[in-house]
Design a protein around this motif. Structure first.
Motif, PDB file in Angstrom:
ATOM      1  N   LYS A  78      19.644  27.741 140.626  1.00  0.00           N
ATOM      2  CA  LYS A  78      20.847  28.370 140.075  1.00  0.00           C
ATOM      3  C   LYS A  78      20.458  29.763 139.652  1.00  0.00           C
ATOM      4  CE  LYS A  78      22.148  25.003 137.157  1.00  0.00           C
ATOM      5  NZ  LYS A  78      21.663  23.739 137.486  1.00  0.00           N
ATOM      6  N   PRO A  79      20.838  30.771 140.334  1.00  0.00           N
ATOM      7  CA  PRO A  79      21.571  30.752 141.598  1.00  0.00           C
ATOM      8  C   PRO A  79      20.647  30.450 142.775  1.00  0.00           C
ATOM      9  CG  PRO A  79      21.071  33.009 141.004  1.00  0.00           C
ATOM     10  CD  PRO A  79      20.555  32.128 139.882  1.00  0.00           C
ATOM     11  N   HIS A  80      21.269  30.207 143.915  1.00  0.00           N
ATOM     12  CA  HIS A  80      20.508  29.966 145.146  1.00  0.00           C
ATOM     13  C   HIS A  80      19.688  31.228 145.439  1.00  0.00           C
ATOM     14  CE1 HIS A  80      19.906  27.412 148.636  1.00  0.00           C
ATOM     15  NE2 HIS A  80      19.949  28.488 149.392  1.00  0.00           N
ATOM     16  N   PRO A  81      18.396  31.090 145.710  1.00  0.00           N
ATOM     17  CA  PRO A  81      17.538  32.273 145.822  1.00  0.00           C
ATOM     18  C   PRO A  81      17.909  33.209 146.969  1.00  0.00           C
ATOM     19  CG  PRO A  81      16.340  30.265 146.415  1.00  0.00           C
ATOM     20  CD  PRO A  81      17.680  29.844 145.913  1.00  0.00           C
ATOM     21  N   ASP A  82      17.824  34.495 146.673  1.00  0.00           N
ATOM     22  CA  ASP A  82      18.015  35.557 147.668  1.00  0.00           C
ATOM     23  C   ASP A  82      19.382  35.525 148.344  1.00  0.00           C
ATOM     24  OD1 ASP A  82      15.361  36.460 147.216  1.00  0.00           O
ATOM     25  OD2 ASP A  82      14.629  34.882 148.541  1.00  0.00           O
ATOM     26  N   CYS A  83      20.379  34.947 147.691  1.00  0.00           N
ATOM     27  CA  CYS A  83      21.721  34.835 148.273  1.00  0.00           C
ATOM     28  C   CYS A  83      22.782  35.264 147.269  1.00  0.00           C
ATOM     29  CB  CYS A  83      22.008  33.387 148.683  1.00  0.00           C
ATOM     30  SG  CYS A  83      20.965  32.768 150.013  1.00  0.00           S
ATOM     31  N   ILE A  84      23.956  35.534 147.790  1.00  0.00           N
ATOM     32  CA  ILE A  84      25.138  35.710 146.958  1.00  0.00           C
ATOM     33  C   ILE A  84      25.786  34.337 146.861  1.00  0.00           C
ATOM     34  CG2 ILE A  84      27.375  36.849 146.737  1.00  0.00           C
ATOM     35  CD1 ILE A  84      26.183  39.064 148.623  1.00  0.00           C
ATOM     36  N   ASN A  85      25.992  33.863 145.662  1.00  0.00           N
ATOM     37  CA  ASN A  85      26.479  32.505 145.440  1.00  0.00           C
ATOM     38  C   ASN A  85      27.974  32.495 145.169  1.00  0.00           C
ATOM     39  OD1 ASN A  85      23.840  30.554 144.605  1.00  0.00           O
ATOM     40  ND2 ASN A  85      23.513  32.757 144.527  1.00  0.00           N
ATOM     41  N   PHE A  86      28.724  31.687 145.933  1.00  0.00           N
ATOM     42  CA  PHE A  86      30.141  31.449 145.708  1.00  0.00           C
ATOM     43  C   PHE A  86      30.274  30.005 145.249  1.00  0.00           C
ATOM     44  CE2 PHE A  86      32.569  34.558 148.723  1.00  0.00           C
ATOM     45  CZ  PHE A  86      31.876  35.638 148.200  1.00  0.00           C
ATOM     46  N   VAL A  87      30.725  29.807 144.015  1.00  0.00           N
ATOM     47  CA  VAL A  87      30.881  28.467 143.473  1.00  0.00           C
ATOM     48  C   VAL A  87      32.371  28.147 143.420  1.00  0.00           C
ATOM     49  CG1 VAL A  87      30.374  26.928 141.551  1.00  0.00           C
ATOM     50  CG2 VAL A  87      28.811  28.821 142.066  1.00  0.00           C
ATOM     51  N   LEU A  88      32.758  27.026 144.024  1.00  0.00           N
ATOM     52  CA  LEU A  88      34.152  26.605 144.027  1.00  0.00           C
ATOM     53  C   LEU A  88      34.379  25.621 142.892  1.00  0.00           C
ATOM     54  CD1 LEU A  88      34.726  26.026 147.860  1.00  0.00           C
ATOM     55  CD2 LEU A  88      34.994  28.129 146.535  1.00  0.00           C
ATOM     56  N   SER A  89      35.328  25.971 142.004  1.00  0.00           N
ATOM     57  CA  SER A  89      35.636  25.117 140.866  1.00  0.00           C
ATOM     58  C   SER A  89      37.124  25.241 140.557  1.00  0.00           C
ATOM     59  CB  SER A  89      34.813  25.540 139.647  1.00  0.00           C
ATOM     60  OG  SER A  89      35.226  24.838 138.503  1.00  0.00           O
ATOM     61  N   ARG A  90      37.876  24.171 140.795  1.00  0.00           N
ATOM     62  CA  ARG A  90      39.331  24.208 140.562  1.00  0.00           C
ATOM     63  C   ARG A  90      39.676  24.577 139.116  1.00  0.00           C
ATOM     64  NH1 ARG A  90      38.870  19.315 143.263  1.00  0.00           N
ATOM     65  NH2 ARG A  90      39.212  19.568 145.479  1.00  0.00           N
ATOM     66  N   SER A  91      38.839  24.152 138.182  1.00  0.00           N
ATOM     67  CA  SER A  91      39.126  24.409 136.771  1.00  0.00           C
ATOM     68  C   SER A  91      38.517  25.720 136.282  1.00  0.00           C
ATOM     69  CB  SER A  91      38.600  23.248 135.922  1.00  0.00           C
ATOM     70  OG  SER A  91      37.207  23.125 136.095  1.00  0.00           O
ATOM     71  N   GLY A  92      37.843  26.416 137.158  1.00  0.00           N
ATOM     72  CA  GLY A  92      37.183  27.648 136.743  1.00  0.00           C
ATOM     73  C   GLY A  92      35.811  27.345 136.171  1.00  0.00           C
ATOM     74  N   LEU A  93      34.944  28.317 136.195  1.00  0.00           N
ATOM     75  CA  LEU A  93      33.575  28.111 135.749  1.00  0.00           C
ATOM     76  C   LEU A  93      33.018  29.465 135.352  1.00  0.00           C
ATOM     77  CD1 LEU A  93      31.235  25.948 135.667  1.00  0.00           C
ATOM     78  CD2 LEU A  93      30.619  26.761 137.945  1.00  0.00           C
ATOM     79  N   ASP A  94      32.335  29.516 134.232  1.00  0.00           N
ATOM     80  CA  ASP A  94      31.701  30.763 133.797  1.00  0.00           C
ATOM     81  C   ASP A  94      30.320  30.835 134.447  1.00  0.00           C
ATOM     82  OD1 ASP A  94      30.741  33.030 132.576  1.00  0.00           O
ATOM     83  OD2 ASP A  94      30.550  32.117 130.601  1.00  0.00           O
ATOM     84  N   VAL A  95      30.151  31.769 135.364  1.00  0.00           N
ATOM     85  CA  VAL A  95      28.874  31.948 136.050  1.00  0.00           C
ATOM     86  C   VAL A  95      28.262  33.311 135.714  1.00  0.00           C
ATOM     87  CG1 VAL A  95      29.400  30.345 137.941  1.00  0.00           C
ATOM     88  CG2 VAL A  95      30.039  32.764 138.144  1.00  0.00           C
ATOM     89  N   SER A  96      28.738  33.922 134.650  1.00  0.00           N
ATOM     90  CA  SER A  96      28.312  35.280 134.311  1.00  0.00           C
ATOM     91  C   SER A  96      26.812  35.386 134.015  1.00  0.00           C
ATOM     92  CB  SER A  96      29.127  35.810 133.124  1.00  0.00           C
ATOM     93  OG  SER A  96      28.951  34.978 131.999  1.00  0.00           O
ATOM     94  N   GLN A  97      26.170  34.285 133.649  1.00  0.00           N
ATOM     95  CA  GLN A  97      24.735  34.338 133.359  1.00  0.00           C
ATOM     96  C   GLN A  97      23.880  34.345 134.620  1.00  0.00           C
ATOM     97  OE1 GLN A  97      26.705  31.671 132.912  1.00  0.00           O
ATOM     98  NE2 GLN A  97      25.565  29.768 132.846  1.00  0.00           N
ATOM     99  N   TYR A  98      24.493  34.116 135.778  1.00  0.00           N
ATOM    100  CA  TYR A  98      23.755  34.056 137.029  1.00  0.00           C
ATOM    101  C   TYR A  98      23.990  35.321 137.854  1.00  0.00           C
ATOM    102  CZ  TYR A  98      23.723  29.128 135.743  1.00  0.00           C
ATOM    103  OH  TYR A  98      23.577  27.952 135.071  1.00  0.00           O
TER     104      TYR A  98
END
Length: 186
Positions: free
Chosen positions: A63-83
């Motif tokens: 987390k996040p997937h190494p050397d990639c741009i990560n798109f996380v799908l979450s119907r309820s929303g998800l805070d990924v600002s730390q990644y």
């Protein structure tokens, strides 16, 4: 030219992909292949996008997937600002809109779908479904999550970047096959 969704998965003989949100096997060479395929780019100024469902993302060792741009799908929303390099989308359609954004296209090379089950199924129904990079692990592990049946519109193809033949590692045997959607339009 439309972008291409490439799905990548390892499944055992009964199409199982996880048990209690974890892989039921550890195969170092297959993990190395997976990370190489999802992370490798020709243009070193770009990265690949990996698309993952919320549950798979939360349980991932990366987390996040190494050397990639990560798109996380979450119907309820998800805070990924730390990644770093990580975006959250409430739907696959929102993620597709981002992939089609002319400015964002300058940042990525390939788009890989890395799970889970529901995301794989949803991608099958899009015009962007291109290939499945499918590792078959030769053992019927006890699983509670399964890879969905592939559409009948796929055919076996070759990719020189994929290991050939049956591979043995860490007490496991596996083989990698590549299936291409015959209905994909370049």
């Amino acid at each position: 030219m439309p972008f291409k969704f490439k799905l990548i998965v390892a499944a055992c003989e009964n199409n199982g992909i996880a048990k209690n949100k974890k892989l039921p096997w550890t195969i170092p060479s297959e993990t190395s292949y997976y990370l190489r395929m999802t992370g490798e780019v020709k243009d070193k100024t770009k990265k690949n996008v990996v698309i993952v469902g919320r549950k798979t993302f939360e349980e991932s060792p990366w987390k996040p997937h190494p050397d990639c741009i990560n798109f996380v799908l979450s119907r309820s929303g998800l805070d990924v600002s730390q990644y770093p390099d990580t975006y959250a989308f409430k739907s696959l359609d929102e993620a597709i809109a981002k992939l089609n954004d002319e400015e964002f296209k300058k940042e990525y090379e390939d788009s890989w779908v890395i799970g889970g089950n529901g995301v794989y199924k949803e991608v099958y129904g899009t015009e962007h479904f291109y290939r499945v990079y499918f590792t078959r692990v030769f053992h019927p592990y006890d699983c509670d999550t399964f890879f969905p049946k592939m559409p009948e519109t796929v055919k076996l193809v070759e990719d020189p970047r994929v290991p050939q033949g049956i591979i043995e590692d860490a007490g496991h045997k596996y083989i990698v096959h590549v299936y291409e959607n015959i209905n994909f339009k370049e």
